[in-house]
Design an enzyme around this catalytic site. Structure first.
Site, PDB file in Angstrom:
ATOM      1  N   VAL A   1       0.935  -1.136   0.146  1.00  0.00           N
ATOM      2  CA  VAL A   1       0.045  -0.120  -0.117  1.00  0.00           C
ATOM      3  C   VAL A   1       1.035   1.302  -0.025  1.00  0.00           C
ATOM      4  O   VAL A   1       1.792   1.374   0.630  1.00  0.00           O
ATOM      5  CB  VAL A   1      -1.031  -0.046   1.252  1.00  0.00           C
ATOM      6  N   CYS A   2       0.637   2.329  -0.808  1.00  0.00           N
ATOM      7  CA  CYS A   2       1.251   3.441  -0.744  1.00  0.00           C
ATOM      8  C   CYS A   2       2.676   3.366  -1.092  1.00  0.00           C
ATOM      9  O   CYS A   2       3.247   2.531  -1.871  1.00  0.00           O
ATOM     10  CB  CYS A   2       0.714   4.303   0.422  1.00  0.00           C
ATOM     11  N   THR A   3       3.729   3.723  -0.285  1.00  0.00           N
ATOM     12  CA  THR A   3       4.933   3.701  -0.185  1.00  0.00           C
ATOM     13  C   THR A   3       5.716   2.515   0.304  1.00  0.00           C
ATOM     14  O   THR A   3       6.980   2.222  -0.229  1.00  0.00           O
ATOM     15  CB  THR A   3       5.884   4.745   0.642  1.00  0.00           C
TER      16      THR A   3
ATOM     17  N   THR B   1       2.008   3.507  -6.730  1.00  0.00           N
ATOM     18  CA  THR B   1       2.079   4.067  -5.499  1.00  0.00           C
ATOM     19  C   THR B   1       1.434   5.333  -5.445  1.00  0.00           C
ATOM     20  O   THR B   1       0.833   5.759  -6.536  1.00  0.00           O
ATOM     21  CB  THR B   1       3.715   4.294  -5.211  1.00  0.00           C
TER      22      THR B   1
END
Length: 322
Positions: free
Chosen positions: A105-107, A125
């Protein structure tokens, strides 16, 4: 089949993103007839881990926990200015080599890229970090717009709420649309947002009339998926030119009307295959595909299997239908 799930945190834990993994995979919802997973949070250095929101959590498991995981989640990775722990990078590579799936998730995508697991793969991302990911790891094919993307055993997603979409995508893949939809209702979140939907939409506050018209039109489209629809007919129903309608629909939904319709029709077809005994040609008609051949084409292209195979996999009552 995914039965064992591990979430990995480092020196800091991203509170919301970790919470997403815990909500989807870490709660016992057997009472709601939903899947139950053997879930644990682990870290290179177990013990007290500070969250990005100022509180601490106790992590009891080390990286040895990854050896049993069918799915490893990386719920964001706040330490972008530090090299990833070598033992964690090696554990991730080993897990993928033995067949584990990984979801970031995300970074969290940065940690996977540092491990070399995204080389040559498409990856997502948070939109704020796509340029940095592409510059730091040029072998990664960064998709700057999508909510999530699955490439082989790796699923990467954009920021925060896109992690919910990615986790529900995994549940849908493993247990079918009916189970994913039931879990989404339990969590009070949208049942399905396509991974190809734009993650960042520049949308100024619309005029009340325009917003109302599109909301009403989208409701009508959802209720009449079995009706033929063209860009021209939808634009006329919205009292717009075709070009204006296309622009405003994408501004509101993040995708085109054609793709939105295809996603909604595929989701309805999944539900009908899983929960009814309708023959495939009747499912195709009810879901708006017109013919069984057209349904098979789109279903195979998007899901990787045909409608009959999907039904055999996800029907729980033994009925197979036509």
């Amino acid at each position: 089949m995914i039965r064992n799930v591990a979430a990995v945190v480092g020196e800091q834990a991203a509170a919301f993103e970790l919470g997403v993994a815990c909500q989807v995979f870490g709660l016992d919802r057997a009472g709601d007839d939903l899947p139950v997973y053997d879930f644990a949070v682990c870290a290179p250095s177990p013990g007290a881990v500070r969250s990005t929101s100022g509180f601490s959590l106790q992590v009891d498991h080390g990286l040895e926990r990854l050896a049993a995981a069918d799915l490893i989640t990386i719920p964001a990775w706040p330490q972008l200015d530090q090299a990833g722990p070598p033992q964690l990078l090696e554990a991730l590579r080993t897990a993928v080599a033995r067949g584990s799936k990984v979801l970031s998730v995300c970074t969290g995508a940065f940690l996977l890229a540092e491990a070399g697991l995204l080389d040559g793969r498409r990856a997502a991302t948070h939109w704020q970090f796509t340029d940095l990911l592409a510059a730091r790891y040029p072998k990664v094919r960064v998709d700057r717009e999508v909510l999530y993307v699955e490439d082989g055993p790796i699923l990467t997603s954009a920021g925060a709420a896109a992690g919910i979409d990615a986790c529900l995508h995994v549940v849908r893949r493993e247990h079918g649309a009916a189970t994913a939809n039931a879990l989404a209702r339990r969590m009070v979140v949208p049942a399905h947002r396509s991974g190809g939907q734009a993650q960042f939409i520049e949308m100024p506050v619309p005029e009340v009339r325009t917003n109302y018209e599109l909301s009403g039109l989208i409701d009508w489209m959802q209720a009449h998926l079995d009706h033929p629809m063209t860009a021209e007919s939808l634009a006329a129903r919205a009292a717009m030119s075709t070009r204006t309608f296309a622009r405003r629909f994408k501004a509101v939904t993040g995708t085109t009307a054609h793709r939105w319709l295809l996603d909604q029709r595929l989701q309805l077809a999944e539900e009908l295959l899983e929960t009814t005994d309708l023959p495939v040609d009747a499912v195709a008609t009810r879901a708006g595909f017109g013919s069984a051949d057209t349904l098979r084409h789109h279903f195979g292209a998007r899901r990787g299997v045909g409608p009959a195979a999907h039904r055999r996999t996800f029907r729980s009552d033994g009925h197979q239908g036509g």
